[in-house]
Scaffold this motif. Sequence first.
Motif, mmCIF file in Angstrom:
data_model
loop_
_atom_site.group_PDB
_atom_site.id
_atom_site.type_symbol
_atom_site.label_atom_id
_atom_site.label_comp_id
_atom_site.label_asym_id
_atom_site.label_seq_id
_atom_site.Cartn_x
_atom_site.Cartn_y
_atom_site.Cartn_z
ATOM 1 N N ALA A 15 0.815 -1.226 0.000
ATOM 2 C CA ALA A 15 0.000 0.000 0.000
ATOM 3 C C ALA A 15 0.845 1.272 0.000
ATOM 4 N N SER A 16 2.175 1.144 0.058
ATOM 5 C CA SER A 16 3.003 2.348 0.160
ATOM 6 C C SER A 16 3.255 3.018 -1.188
ATOM 7 N N ALA A 17 2.815 2.394 -2.286
ATOM 8 C CA ALA A 17 3.107 2.967 -3.609
ATOM 9 C C ALA A 17 2.152 2.388 -4.652
ATOM 10 N N ALA A 38 3.215 -2.705 4.071
ATOM 11 C CA ALA A 38 4.344 -2.646 3.121
ATOM 12 C C ALA A 38 5.555 -2.456 4.038
ATOM 13 N N ARG A 39 6.752 -2.288 3.455
ATOM 14 C CA ARG A 39 7.920 -2.095 4.335
ATOM 15 C C ARG A 39 8.066 -0.643 4.790
ATOM 16 N N ARG A 40 7.784 0.332 3.906
ATOM 17 C CA ARG A 40 8.081 1.737 4.215
ATOM 18 C C ARG A 40 6.995 2.367 5.098
ATOM 19 N N ALA A 41 7.263 2.348 6.414
ATOM 20 C CA ALA A 41 6.270 2.800 7.392
ATOM 21 C C ALA A 41 5.903 4.272 7.195
ATOM 22 N N ALA A 65 5.451 -4.306 7.379
ATOM 23 C CA ALA A 65 6.062 -5.648 7.398
ATOM 24 C C ALA A 65 6.780 -5.905 6.081
ATOM 25 N N ASP A 66 7.882 -6.646 6.182
ATOM 26 C CA ASP A 66 8.526 -7.165 4.970
ATOM 27 C C ASP A 66 7.873 -8.514 4.697
ATOM 28 N N LEU A 67 7.017 -8.543 3.699
ATOM 29 C CA LEU A 67 6.219 -9.758 3.462
ATOM 30 C C LEU A 67 7.021 -10.882 2.805
ATOM 31 N N ASN A 92 -4.230 -8.684 -2.263
ATOM 32 C CA ASN A 92 -2.915 -9.312 -2.340
ATOM 33 C C ASN A 92 -2.170 -8.662 -3.503
ATOM 34 N N ASN A 93 -1.606 -7.477 -3.233
ATOM 35 C CA ASN A 93 -1.065 -6.658 -4.321
ATOM 36 C C ASN A 93 0.466 -6.600 -4.351
ATOM 37 N N ALA A 94 1.125 -6.666 -3.180
ATOM 38 C CA ALA A 94 2.586 -6.474 -3.146
ATOM 39 C C ALA A 94 3.275 -7.448 -4.098
ATOM 40 N N VAL A 157 11.272 -15.443 -14.469
ATOM 41 C CA VAL A 157 10.786 -15.815 -13.133
ATOM 42 C C VAL A 157 9.552 -14.981 -12.782
ATOM 43 N N TYR A 158 9.604 -13.683 -13.058
ATOM 44 C CA TYR A 158 8.456 -12.817 -12.738
ATOM 45 C C TYR A 158 7.185 -13.321 -13.440
ATOM 46 N N ALA A 159 7.300 -13.562 -14.769
ATOM 47 C CA ALA A 159 6.113 -14.006 -15.527
ATOM 48 C C ALA A 159 5.596 -15.329 -14.955
ATOM 49 N N HIS A 192 2.278 2.861 -15.068
ATOM 50 C CA HIS A 192 3.356 3.729 -14.573
ATOM 51 C C HIS A 192 3.343 3.740 -13.043
ATOM 52 N N THR A 193 4.304 3.031 -12.444
ATOM 53 C CA THR A 193 4.475 3.007 -10.981
ATOM 54 C C THR A 193 5.988 2.887 -10.740
ATOM 55 N N GLU A 194 6.365 2.518 -9.521
ATOM 56 C CA GLU A 194 7.794 2.331 -9.235
ATOM 57 C C GLU A 194 8.295 0.962 -9.717
ATOM 58 N N PRO A 209 11.339 -3.365 -22.187
ATOM 59 C CA PRO A 209 10.620 -2.949 -23.396
ATOM 60 C C PRO A 209 9.125 -3.193 -23.237
ATOM 61 N N ARG A 210 8.381 -2.122 -23.002
ATOM 62 C CA ARG A 210 6.928 -2.269 -22.834
ATOM 63 C C ARG A 210 6.308 -1.335 -23.861
ATOM 64 N N TRP A 211 6.438 -1.805 -25.107
ATOM 65 C CA TRP A 211 6.203 -0.941 -26.242
ATOM 66 C C TRP A 211 4.720 -0.692 -26.508
HETATM 67 N N1 LIG Z 1 3.375 -1.611 -12.807
HETATM 68 C C1 LIG Z 1 3.125 -2.535 -13.722
HETATM 69 O O1 LIG Z 1 3.434 -2.346 -14.917
HETATM 70 C C2 LIG Z 1 2.419 -3.815 -13.336
HETATM 71 C C3 LIG Z 1 1.806 -4.579 -14.350
HETATM 72 C C4 LIG Z 1 1.163 -5.750 -14.006
HETATM 73 C C5 LIG Z 1 1.110 -6.166 -12.691
HETATM 74 N N2 LIG Z 1 1.714 -5.412 -11.724
HETATM 75 C C6 LIG Z 1 1.657 -5.908 -10.345
HETATM 76 O O2 LIG Z 1 1.038 -4.921 -9.543
HETATM 77 C C7 LIG Z 1 1.446 -5.088 -8.181
HETATM 78 C C8 LIG Z 1 1.802 -3.729 -7.602
HETATM 79 O O3 LIG Z 1 2.923 -3.220 -8.308
HETATM 80 P P1 LIG Z 1 3.115 -1.669 -8.628
HETATM 81 O O4 LIG Z 1 3.151 -1.530 -10.100
HETATM 82 O O5 LIG Z 1 2.162 -0.853 -7.847
HETATM 83 O O6 LIG Z 1 4.632 -1.504 -8.111
HETATM 84 P P2 LIG Z 1 5.282 -0.506 -7.029
HETATM 85 O O7 LIG Z 1 4.885 0.898 -7.296
HETATM 86 O O8 LIG Z 1 6.736 -0.864 -7.061
HETATM 87 O O9 LIG Z 1 4.629 -0.975 -5.658
HETATM 88 C C9 LIG Z 1 4.975 -2.225 -5.081
HETATM 89 C C10 LIG Z 1 4.461 -2.293 -3.662
HETATM 90 O O10 LIG Z 1 4.856 -3.546 -3.107
HETATM 91 C C11 LIG Z 1 5.509 -3.289 -1.862
HETATM 92 N N3 LIG Z 1 6.546 -4.283 -1.593
HETATM 93 C C12 LIG Z 1 7.645 -4.560 -2.344
HETATM 94 N N4 LIG Z 1 8.411 -5.469 -1.718
HETATM 95 C C13 LIG Z 1 7.789 -5.748 -0.535
HETATM 96 C C14 LIG Z 1 8.097 -6.591 0.570
HETATM 97 N N5 LIG Z 1 9.204 -7.352 0.583
HETATM 98 N N6 LIG Z 1 7.255 -6.628 1.630
HETATM 99 C C15 LIG Z 1 6.130 -5.860 1.626
HETATM 100 N N7 LIG Z 1 5.775 -5.050 0.619
HETATM 101 C C16 LIG Z 1 6.605 -4.994 -0.459
HETATM 102 C C17 LIG Z 1 6.126 -1.901 -2.013
HETATM 103 O O11 LIG Z 1 6.280 -1.298 -0.730
HETATM 104 P P3 LIG Z 1 7.641 -1.181 0.116
HETATM 105 O O12 LIG Z 1 8.767 -0.960 -0.858
HETATM 106 O O13 LIG Z 1 7.373 -0.005 1.000
HETATM 107 O O14 LIG Z 1 7.746 -2.455 0.868
HETATM 108 C C18 LIG Z 1 5.033 -1.191 -2.784
HETATM 109 O O15 LIG Z 1 4.052 -0.727 -1.913
HETATM 110 C C19 LIG Z 1 2.604 -6.101 -8.213
HETATM 111 O O16 LIG Z 1 2.136 -7.355 -7.797
HETATM 112 C C20 LIG Z 1 3.011 -6.131 -9.674
HETATM 113 O O17 LIG Z 1 3.577 -7.363 -10.037
HETATM 114 C C21 LIG Z 1 2.363 -4.241 -12.011
#
Ligand SMILES: NC(=O)c1ccc[n+]([C@@H]2O[C@H](COP(=O)([O-])OP(=O)(O)OC[C@H]3O[C@@H](n4cnc5c(N)ncnc54)[C@H](OP(=O)(O)O)[C@@H]3O)[C@@H](O)[C@H]2O)c1
Length: 269
Positions: A15-17, A38-41, A65-67, A92-94, A157-159, A192-194, A209-211
């Motif tokens: 939930a931190s990003a 999330a980790r970043r309190a 928490a570090d999940l 279940n987003n992290a 691995v991610y896919a 567009h996220t981190e 490459p996410r064309w």
């Molecule tokens: N962005 C994309 O293009 C995209 C596309 C498809 C699916 N997704 C999926 O969407 C979900 C969210 O990603 P996002 O795009 O929002 O990325 P993001 O901006 O990087 O956010 C990821 C979140 O996960 C948390 N996280 C990372 N490692 C963690 C850990 N060890 N313990 C607890 N929390 C952790 C981060 O918080 P902390 O760093 O504070 O812990 C952050 O809140 C992911 O499952 C990703 O695979 C993303």
Amino acid sequence: MAFLKSRSTALITGASAGIGEEYALQLARRVPNIVLTARRAERLDQLAQRLRAEAPDTSVTVLPADLSDPDERASLLARMAALGIVPDVLINNAGVGDYGEFAGAAWPRISPMLRLNIESLTHLAHALVPGMIASGGGAIVNVSSLAGELPIPDFAVYAATKAYVTSFSEALRIELGGHGIRVIAVCPGPVHTEFGEIARRPGGGRDIPRWWFFMPKERVVSESLAALERGRARVFPGKRTALAAAFISAMPVAWLRRAMSLRPRKSRG
Ligand SMILES: NC(=O)c1ccc[n+]([C@@H]2O[C@H](COP(=O)([O-])OP(=O)(O)OC[C@H]3O[C@@H](n4cnc5c(N)ncnc54)[C@H](OP(=O)(O)O)[C@@H]3O)[C@@H](O)[C@H]2O)c1
């Protein structure tokens, strides 16, 4: 949003990003109790302040928490139990990615990715389902990816972790439907996220490459919550993502292999 309005407590991971933060913003108007992790309190505290200002009737609890660490996950569950928090909505987003060839991957990046994307998602569902059954229903929103629909070189691995998330969600949906628990796999294309920056390896050169297209996180979340309301099993937010998913599923696997072998590769960049 009748289904969500009848729920009491949502636990949102990551939930931190990015997408997780957006889930918190959209759910705070619908569910009376929100738990952020999330980790970043500090980031979670800032979000909690914003939620309390925007939705004063909503109670917000921050439990960092570090999940990827099983002990921290157990501690999160214990802290919730001690506070009498029994979530009936699990977001279940992290999740994290690691972009680059498997042969050159650092195990300290792969191992926590597996523990976060697969083990934590499964562990939290396993821990919360009994409470949902006892309370007569609930929802599990598993954030998967379009990447789970096909094998991706440089993102192998991610896919594969996201293929797990989608498969697990589909089976769980059938098992839990009779208990009034809805399970949905959310499969976004690029957002567009981190995520992209974190997936890039240190000194890792060109970007993923996410064309094709990007989808705003606001739309990913609103479409997924609307799909949850309709009782859908899987959602590919945005017309282009849905079209890409339909195309991938209709493609013979031999064509898919050929297409993926022609995809621009990091090592060729
Ligand atoms: N962005 C994309 O293009 C995209 C596309 C498809 C699916 N997704 C999926 O969407 C979900 C969210 O990603 P996002 O795009 O929002 O990325 P993001 O901006 O990087 O956010 C990821 C979140 O996960 C948390 N996280 C990372 N490692 C963690 C850990 N060890 N313990 C607890 N929390 C952790 C981060 O918080 P902390 O760093 O504070 O812990 C952050 O809140 C992911 O499952 C990703 O695979 C993303």
